[in-house]
Scaffold this active site. Structure first.
Site, PDB file in Angstrom:
ATOM      1  N   ARG A  15       1.217  -1.187  -0.346  1.00  0.00           N
ATOM      2  CA  ARG A  15      -0.038   0.044   0.154  1.00  0.00           C
ATOM      3  C   ARG A  15       1.264   1.114  -0.320  1.00  0.00           C
ATOM      4  NH1 ARG A  15      -3.995  -1.363   5.166  1.00  0.00           N
ATOM      5  NH2 ARG A  15      -1.836  -2.577   5.717  1.00  0.00           N
ATOM      6  N   LYS A  74       1.052   2.186   7.280  1.00  0.00           N
ATOM      7  CA  LYS A  74       2.318   1.309   8.906  1.00  0.00           C
ATOM      8  C   LYS A  74       2.472   2.184   8.681  1.00  0.00           C
ATOM      9  CE  LYS A  74      -0.045  -1.979   9.638  1.00  0.00           C
ATOM     10  NZ  LYS A  74      -1.047  -1.558  10.688  1.00  0.00           N
ATOM     11  N   TYR A  93      -0.963   5.009  10.461  1.00  0.00           N
ATOM     12  CA  TYR A  93      -2.170   3.904  11.003  1.00  0.00           C
ATOM     13  C   TYR A  93      -0.678   3.945  12.493  1.00  0.00           C
ATOM     14  CZ  TYR A  93      -5.778   2.548   8.190  1.00  0.00           C
ATOM     15  OH  TYR A  93      -6.591   2.489   7.895  1.00  0.00           O
ATOM     16  N   HIS A  95      -1.177   2.111  16.102  1.00  0.00           N
ATOM     17  CA  HIS A  95      -1.871   0.667  16.951  1.00  0.00           C
ATOM     18  C   HIS A  95      -0.554   1.009  18.481  1.00  0.00           C
ATOM     19  CE1 HIS A  95      -4.749  -0.823  13.696  1.00  0.00           C
ATOM     20  NE2 HIS A  95      -3.837  -0.876  13.614  1.00  0.00           N
ATOM     21  N   GLU A 117      -6.693   5.272  13.079  1.00  0.00           N
ATOM     22  CA  GLU A 117      -7.288   4.571  13.779  1.00  0.00           C
ATOM     23  C   GLU A 117      -8.378   4.882  15.150  1.00  0.00           C
ATOM     24  OE1 GLU A 117      -3.553   3.369  15.980  1.00  0.00           O
ATOM     25  OE2 GLU A 117      -3.761   3.836  14.425  1.00  0.00           O
ATOM     26  N   ASP A 197     -21.766 -10.625  19.875  1.00  0.00           N
ATOM     27  CA  ASP A 197     -21.481  -9.702  20.404  1.00  0.00           C
ATOM     28  C   ASP A 197     -22.207  -9.108  22.004  1.00  0.00           C
ATOM     29  OD1 ASP A 197     -20.225  -7.030  18.624  1.00  0.00           O
ATOM     30  OD2 ASP A 197     -21.109  -6.547  20.567  1.00  0.00           O
ATOM     31  N   ASP A 269      -3.265  -6.328  15.056  1.00  0.00           N
ATOM     32  CA  ASP A 269      -3.146  -4.962  15.218  1.00  0.00           C
ATOM     33  C   ASP A 269      -3.120  -4.572  16.636  1.00  0.00           C
ATOM     34  OD1 ASP A 269      -2.111  -4.694  12.683  1.00  0.00           O
ATOM     35  OD2 ASP A 269      -3.621  -3.673  11.454  1.00  0.00           O
TER      36      ASP A 269
END
Length: 376
Positions: A15, A74, A93, A95, A117, A197, A269
């Site tokens: 990406r 990333k 991102y 994380h 995120e 859930d 992640d």
């Protein structure tokens, strides 16, 4: 603003932080964009396309990291930490909660880390995570089907079954974007699908949309104990934004499953929602533990990098423009939803979940930015 787009260096990560179309929009807003040579060649975006959009091609990552803002996909890898500059805006991102090493490095470098995120929208959703969650949820079923094949250590179950043969049983933990997309894919194959859930309203929504094609259960340790032994494939799709994922599936749970069953932990992640999960890569994606085949690739959407890049940049462009047009201080003060993305700032942790999980002092982002504005 001078914006740098580096080539991703994470294992099999193809990406890119900006497409030629996104670059053109940034150039038209009077910004300067540098992109690393051949950064998106593997997914069909050529240097010429970026040049035609107005970008300047740079040979090396070292040159790219001289930009004011770095837009990438990333989190920085080991080779990239030394390239970061104090006060540099890092928009990607991150994380951080399950990654103390990266957090420590970003704090040492005193960067301004805005994490895709944890940006939210007016409906408290995650607009910059959603397109990747959609892809990851769909890939998870493909990966799970692969893991169940005998050659990969699986038990040899075909998820969709055939006439006269029962379909495979799939348990999806979490009914958010990842879980919903995984359920759609699994049902499309003809699998027997159950979603767990703890949000009853979400379970009602899923029931309304899919009816008796999909089983829904309220998540509890008792329910997991009761049903897990019958499952062929488990998809981990748990997310608490910014926070390390809770361990829903224990080692004891896996021991209840039949050998050769499979788990795909999309939550990896954020540390993974299974006790036995550990990050893997596209070049070495699976391992076996407790007789169960695990797939825990930490950049799953990278497997479909062209689709993922277009989907991601469609979402990030308006935010990138706002940061570049206004400067990050004014942009974040002006937009409290974008401000939720600020995770680290000049050596301070500005995301509460990251601070709590990693033991740092928490500095509310609005207070930090107010102090910056007062000092200017």
């Amino acid at each position: 603003m001078l914006i740098g787009i580096p080539k991703e260096v994470k294992n099999h990560e193809y990406r890119i932080g900006a497409t030629p179309a996104m670059v053109k929009s940034l150039i038209e807003a009077n910004h300067t964009v540098w992109i690393q040579k051949d950064a998106a060649k593997r997914i069909g975006f050529t240097n010429e396309q970026y040049i035609n959009a107005g970008a300047t091609i740079k040979e090396t990552a070292e040159e790219i990291y001289d930009a004011e803002m770095i837009i990438k996909v990333k989190e920085p890898q080991l080779s990239e930490f030394d390239l970061l500059k104090e006060g540099q805006i890092l928009f990607c991102y991150l994380h951080l909660a399950p990654d103390p090493f990266q957090t420590e490095k970003l704090l040492e470098k005193k960067v301004v880390g805005i994490a895709y995120e944890t940006v939210i929208d007016a409906s408290n959703r995650l607009p910059l995570l959603t397109p990747m969650s959609e892809i990851a949820g769909r890939i998870a079923i493909q990966a799970g089907a692969y893991c169940l094949q005998m050659a990969n250590g699986g038990k040899g179950v075909l998820l969709g079954g055939i006439p006269g043969v029962n379909p495979g049983k799939v348990l999806i933990i979490g009914g958010g974007v990842v879980g919903t997309e995984a359920a759609r894919m699994a049902m499309g194959l003809g699998a027997d699908v159950t979603v767990l859930d703890r949000n009853l309203n979400r379970l009602r929504e899923l029931d309304f949309v899919y009816g008796n094609k999909l089983k829904t259960l309220y998540s509890s340790p008792h329910i997991v104990d009761e049903i897990i032994g019958d499952m062929d494939l488990i998809i981990g799709a748990v997310l608490i934004p910014g926070k390390t994922a809770p361990k829903i599936i224990t080692r004891e749970h896996l021991r209840m499953m039949q050998p050769g069953s499979a788990v795909v932990d999309v939550s990896i992640d954020q540390g993974g929602c299974m006790a036995t999960s550990k990050p893997t890569s596209h070049s070495d994606p699976i391992y076996e533990e407790e007789g169960i085949v695990h797939y825990c690739v930490s950049n799953m959407p990278g497997a479909c990098a062209k689709s993922a890049t277009i989907g991601l940049t469609n979402a990030t462009l308006p935010y990138a423009l706002k940061i570049a047009n206004m400067g990050y201080e004014k942009a974040l003060m002006d937009d409290p939803l974008l401000r939720e993305g600020l995770n680290v700032h000049f050596g301070k942790v500005t995301n509460q979940h990251v601070a709590l999980d990693l033991g740092y002092e928490y500095y509310p982002s609005q207070e930090v930015l107010t102090q910056v504005a007062a000092a200017i």
